[in-house]
Design a protein around this motif. Sequence first.
Motif, short mmCIF file in Angstrom:
data_model
loop_
_atom_site.label_atom_id
_atom_site.label_comp_id
_atom_site.label_asym_id
_atom_site.label_seq_id
_atom_site.Cartn_x
_atom_site.Cartn_y
_atom_site.Cartn_z
N ILE A 1 0.86 -1.18 0.00
CA ILE A 1 0.00 0.00 0.00
C ILE A 1 0.90 1.23 0.00
O ILE A 1 1.80 1.34 0.83
N THR A 2 0.68 2.12 -0.94
CA THR A 2 1.43 3.38 -0.99
C THR A 2 0.47 4.52 -0.67
O THR A 2 -0.55 4.69 -1.35
N ILE A 3 0.79 5.26 0.36
CA ILE A 3 -0.07 6.37 0.80
C ILE A 3 0.66 7.69 0.61
O ILE A 3 1.79 7.86 1.07
N THR A 4 0.00 8.61 -0.07
CA THR A 4 0.51 9.98 -0.19
C THR A 4 -0.46 10.90 0.55
O THR A 4 -1.67 10.88 0.29
N LEU A 5 0.08 11.66 1.47
CA LEU A 5 -0.72 12.62 2.24
C LEU A 5 -0.35 14.03 1.80
O LEU A 5 0.82 14.39 1.73
N ALA A 6 -1.38 14.82 1.49
CA ALA A 6 -1.16 16.21 1.06
C ALA A 6 -2.16 17.11 1.79
O ALA A 6 -3.25 17.38 1.28
N PRO A 7 -1.80 17.59 2.98
CA PRO A 7 -2.70 18.51 3.69
C PRO A 7 -2.86 19.79 2.87
O PRO A 7 -1.89 20.41 2.46
N LYS A 8 -4.11 20.21 2.62
CA LYS A 8 -4.36 21.34 1.73
C LYS A 8 -5.01 22.49 2.48
O LYS A 8 -6.13 22.40 2.96
N GLY A 9 -4.25 23.60 2.59
CA GLY A 9 -4.79 24.81 3.18
C GLY A 9 -5.74 25.49 2.21
O GLY A 9 -5.63 25.35 0.99
N PHE A 10 -6.68 26.26 2.75
CA PHE A 10 -7.73 26.79 1.88
C PHE A 10 -7.49 28.21 1.39
O PHE A 10 -8.27 28.73 0.60
N GLY A 11 -6.41 28.85 1.83
CA GLY A 11 -6.07 30.12 1.23
C GLY A 11 -5.78 29.93 -0.25
O GLY A 11 -6.27 30.69 -1.10
N SER A 12 -5.03 28.88 -0.56
CA SER A 12 -4.73 28.57 -1.96
C SER A 12 -5.84 27.74 -2.60
O SER A 12 -6.15 27.92 -3.78
N GLU A 13 -6.45 26.83 -1.85
CA GLU A 13 -7.51 25.99 -2.42
C GLU A 13 -8.65 26.85 -2.97
O GLU A 13 -9.22 26.55 -4.02
N ASN A 14 -8.97 27.93 -2.27
CA ASN A 14 -10.05 28.81 -2.69
C ASN A 14 -9.75 29.53 -4.01
O ASN A 14 -10.66 30.08 -4.63
N MET A 15 -8.50 29.55 -4.41
CA MET A 15 -8.11 30.22 -5.64
C MET A 15 -8.13 29.30 -6.86
O MET A 15 -7.82 29.71 -7.98
N SER A 16 -8.49 28.04 -6.65
CA SER A 16 -8.46 27.05 -7.73
C SER A 16 -9.71 27.14 -8.60
O SER A 16 -10.76 27.59 -8.15
N LYS A 17 -9.59 26.70 -9.86
CA LYS A 17 -10.69 26.85 -10.82
C LYS A 17 -10.79 25.64 -11.74
O LYS A 17 -9.80 24.96 -12.00
N VAL A 18 -12.02 25.42 -12.25
CA VAL A 18 -12.27 24.43 -13.29
C VAL A 18 -12.85 25.16 -14.50
O VAL A 18 -13.75 25.99 -14.35
N TYR A 19 -12.31 24.87 -15.67
CA TYR A 19 -12.78 25.47 -16.92
C TYR A 19 -13.26 24.35 -17.85
O TYR A 19 -12.51 23.42 -18.12
N MET A 20 -14.48 24.46 -18.32
CA MET A 20 -15.00 23.50 -19.29
C MET A 20 -14.86 24.11 -20.68
O MET A 20 -15.76 24.75 -21.22
#
Length: 280
Positions: free
Chosen positions: A138-157
């Motif tokens: 089992i390979t586990i990658t942990l990436a704690p994500k702060g929301f100052g940057s998370e809130n700046m993320s976008k999806v474009y269709m």
Amino acid sequence: MREISVNDIIKNVSEMCIEINHHLSEDMQKAYKKAYDNEDSEIGKKILCQLQENMKIAEEDMIPICQDTGMAVIFADIGQEVHISDGNLTNAINEGVRKGYVEGYLRKSVVKDPIIRENTNDNTPAVIHYNIVEGDKITITLAPKGFGSENMSKVYMLKPADGIDGVKNAILSAVKDAGPNACPPMVVGVGIGGTFEKCALLAKKALTRKVGTNSEIEYVKELEQEMLKKINELNIGPAGLGGKNTAFAVNIETFPTHIAGLPVAVNICCHVNRHVTREI
């Protein structure tokens, strides 16, 4: 068939939560040194120096790198020859997160309901992405994500006709809109293809790739390099106060998509870009 107890998973996830919130990963340490060496802005150099000093204090005194210790995001590659014993895998991962955040005195930032917003008080549940792979590990990658940057993320269709230029414009638009709010220098994760949700997952996974590495796909590698250059020409700079280092890296992942679409996600991460991987 190899048997792995949930107790081993709990222990490792707990340790990973504490480790990555206090120790900057090696790839990010190298990125800081490179950024400092090539920064022309006096204030930019000073900020990069202060950020590195902050990392040093965090490691020596066991103080979190950032007060926002993030929402735990887990990528778990499960070998198909593994049998999980003594309990449930998802429960074990969440127990590891709970144990790590409570015993590590890390900030608890998760609320039970997005509208009622009552804190869970242990930073669970984690966001878990499973992938079944060959093998007995089992390979586990942990990436704690702060929301100052998370809130700046976008999806474009995007439309297929938007093509590569549309993708470039989307990436630059997201970074420009983020400006100083994403705590630059940032790492920019980009997902291209798949569906609405798949491109976002690709972008998140891209952030866990080591800074300083490029895609093995030639045109994607060239796109990563071009976007990093253009982003760093925006002069947003460290802490948004100007300079050559707006981003440490642009990591791009791609996936097949539908003939009628071109989904693009841009998931921005702040200057700590926490990620750690363990194999059990």
